[in-house]
Design an enzyme around this catalytic site. Structure first.
Site, short mmCIF file in Angstrom:
data_model
loop_
_atom_site.label_atom_id
_atom_site.label_comp_id
_atom_site.label_asym_id
_atom_site.label_seq_id
_atom_site.Cartn_x
_atom_site.Cartn_y
_atom_site.Cartn_z
N HIS A 20 -2.17 1.98 -0.45
CA HIS A 20 -2.38 1.05 0.66
C HIS A 20 -2.81 -0.34 0.18
CE1 HIS A 20 -3.09 4.26 4.01
NE2 HIS A 20 -1.83 3.87 3.94
N GLU A 21 -2.25 -1.37 0.81
CA GLU A 21 -2.67 -2.77 0.60
C GLU A 21 -2.65 -3.22 -0.86
OE1 GLU A 21 -2.76 -4.47 3.16
OE2 GLU A 21 -2.73 -2.77 4.52
N GLY A 22 -1.60 -2.82 -1.55
CA GLY A 22 -1.46 -3.23 -2.95
C GLY A 22 -1.86 -2.11 -3.89
#
Length: 601
Positions: free
Chosen positions: A441-443
């Site tokens: 998630h998110e990078g």
């Protein structure tokens, strides 16, 4: 009696002993609050978690949302949970009174949310993204956009998402192909496809506000040509009522290994004339604006990972205290009654590892939340800028270290339960599955590591890097003055020295060696830096605990503080020495992975 979701005592310790959260009430933003209102918020969150969310946690995991070609269907309990969070005020706790929030400090809001996440995290997946979406528009949108989109999201009428990832680009945002064409009325028509959009479609709210990255026709190639648009599921009339359907279509649902109750969607924008979209801020600055939401989401991901680690620890700890099995090796009498498994040394090892990982990660995330408060409300511009610099530097670590070591804690929770750990009659296997999403998630971890080493360390003349090490060295000096902690202070000082020399070596190598080869070890660098940061936060906790023990507290507090000291000792003796191995790989630019050829696999 079910295992506690969180340790009330540990949250109290973090908020009021480790971080002086009460001091925030001296600031104008939080002047209406005091410890009583903070504790009341925590109490409300605990009640919602235990009474509303926990009863359907397993059901939500087992019965995933479905799509019939027109609408998404999910168990009705999820809407009950979302509505309960909204009605309690916990959906927008940090927002201003003017926009419908509770105007609470971020650190208090994060602590309160921990109960909701530990109870399954289903509903907070929807409300958390909505809050981050509203925060971005409030920061970078115009007043008309705030009135039209932020207020309905704050009230719970509308939900919000972030739509970045595309099928052909993945994390490579420079290659996104979604386009936007300006219209005579100033709006845009957006066309393209996005995937893995959490909460991208559902029937929980009247409308869904998508924040979409797209490229205006004629914009520069790469990330410099990306703009940000508000693209709602339904258009909104001038009176605020929901109007006709926009050209935003659900192409399908993805089914994840964890976080199953939150829809993960493939969305199609503008299959005919283009979806109506509204530009946020200026053209070609979209990625900069989106980082406002992404960085907030990264702290949210790290916090979720930490809390899920804590939840597994709490459950396995409770189980170990109640489960009789076997006898100690020192017990020679076969007729002796079995002992509870917490008496077995290997169980204690795994519980202590969980405590060190999960509570260390939680301290890091709450520290990040405190920096958010300082960034927004500290007394002087200099203090606010200092907080911003340190938070910006730490964000890759806040996102990544908990999301890597939270699942490791959950791994041990399963192992503590033995055969009971991998069956879904107990939640620890679900915690592991849920938490395994967070390193992506998110990078991903790899992306965060390149951001840390390639950007955050040298940025602005090493300002964030230097600020972080200065904070660590303050704690080292404090611990060095305490007889019980001086040896650990020396060990952390040595670790910082090694980190500095390793950083100099690897950045020097970027000037003379193949940059791809040098950065092939960036994950080890992030892990090394993360271990030093977590060791620092454990030493900070140990300073508080050691001082408290001098005051001869009552028995329960004495045991609590001794537990903190033992977890600190575990991290320093078992975990921190790992950095020497990583330092060798990084500093010598080991190319074992890089030299592997595609054809050799």
């Amino acid at each position: 009696m079910p295992a506690p979701l969180m340790s009330d005592r540990d949250l109290e310790f973090m908020l009021y002993e480790l971080f002086d959260t009460e001091a925030l009430t001296q600031r104008a933003q939080y002047a209406d609050h005091n410890r009583e209102t903070f504790d009341a918020t925590l109490g409300t969150a605990k009640t919602v978690a235990e009474k509303v969310l926990l009863p359907f946690r397993q059901k939500a995991d087992n019965e995933q949302p479905t799509f019939d070609g027109e609408k998404v269907h999910m168990i009705p309990d999820i809407k009950v949970g979302v509505d309960a969070i909204i009605e309690s005020g916990l959906a927008t706790p940090t927002a201003s009174y003017e926009t419908g929030g509770m105007q609470l400090p971020y650190i208090v809001a994060n602590a309160a949310t921990s109960y909701l996440v530990a109870a399954g995290g289903v509903a907070t997946g929807y409300t958390g993204l909505t809050t981050a979406n509203a925060n971005l528009i409030e920061a970078h949108g115009n007043q008309e956009q705030i009135e039209k989109w932020v207020h309905p999201m704050r009230s719970g009428r509308f939900a919000g998402t972030m739509a970045m990832t595309e099928p052909g680009a993945g994390s490579g945002l420079a290659d996104l192909t979604t386009t936007a064409v300006k219209q005579a009325d100033g709006s845009f028509r957006v066309s393209g496809s996005k995937i893995f959009i959490s909460g991208g479609d559902h029937e929980l709210n009247e409308n869904i506000v998508h924040l979409v990255l797209a490229r205006v026709k004629g914009a520069p190639k790469g990330v410099k040509g990306i703009s940000l648009f508000i693209v709602p599921k339904f258009l909104v009339n001038d009176d605020g009522s929901v109007g006709e359907r926009n050209e935003v279509a659900l192409a399908g649902l993805f089914h994840k290994m964890g976080g199953r109750a939150q829809t993960s969607t493939a969305l199609s924008f503008g299959e005919q004339d283009g979806a109506v979209g509204y530009l946020v801020g200026e053209e070609n600055k979209g990625l900069m604006y989106m980082f406002h939401m992404m960085n907030e989401a990264r702290i949210m991901v790290g916090s979720s990972a930490a809390v899920t680690g804590v939840a597994g620890y709490q459950y396995s700890l409770d189980y170990a205290k109640e489960r009789p099995q076997g006898r100690l090796l020192s017990e020679k009498d076969p007729h002796a009654p079995p002992v509870n498994i917490i008496e077995h040394p290997d169980i204690r090892r795994m519980l202590l590892a969980q405590k060190a990982y999960a509570e260390g990660a939680l301290a890091l995330c709450l520290y990040g939340s405190y920096l958010v408060d300082d960034e927004k409300t500290a007394a002087t511009e200099e203090e606010r800028q200092a907080a911003h610099t340190l938070l910006d530097f730490l964000t890759p670590i806040i996102k990544t270290w908990p999301s890597e070591y939270g699942p490791k804690a959950n791994y041990f929770a399963i192992q503590v339960l033995g055969g009971h750990g991998y069956i879904n009659e107990h939640p620890v296997e679900m915690f592991y599955r849920d938490n395994r999403l967070n390193p992506i998630h998110e990078g991903t971890t790899g992306i965060q590591s390149m951001d840390l080493l390639g950007r955050k360390v040298p940025m602005n003349g090493f300002a964030g890097y230097t600020a972080c090490l200065n904070e660590i060295e303050k704690t080292i000096a404090l611990a060095a003055s305490r007889d019980n902690l001086s040896a650990y202070a020396t060990q952390l000082a040595d670790a910082v020295t090694l980190l500095k020399s390793t950083t100099e070596a690897v950045l020097g190598a970027t000037q003379s060696q193949n940059i791809d080869a040098v950065f092939s070890n960036s994950v080890q660098y992030l892990e090394m830096f993360g271990h030093v940061v977590i060791a620092w936060l454990w030493l900070k906790q140990a300073c508080v605990a050691d001082l408290a023990l001098e005051q001869q507290p009552h028995e329960a507090d004495e045991q609590f503080y001794r537990g903190k000291l033992q977890a600190m000792q575990y991290f320093f003796r078992i975990e921190l020495p790992e950095i020497r191995h990583w330092a060798k790989i990084i500093g010598e630019v080991d190319t074992t992975s890089y030299d592997m050829q595609a054809a050799w696999f």
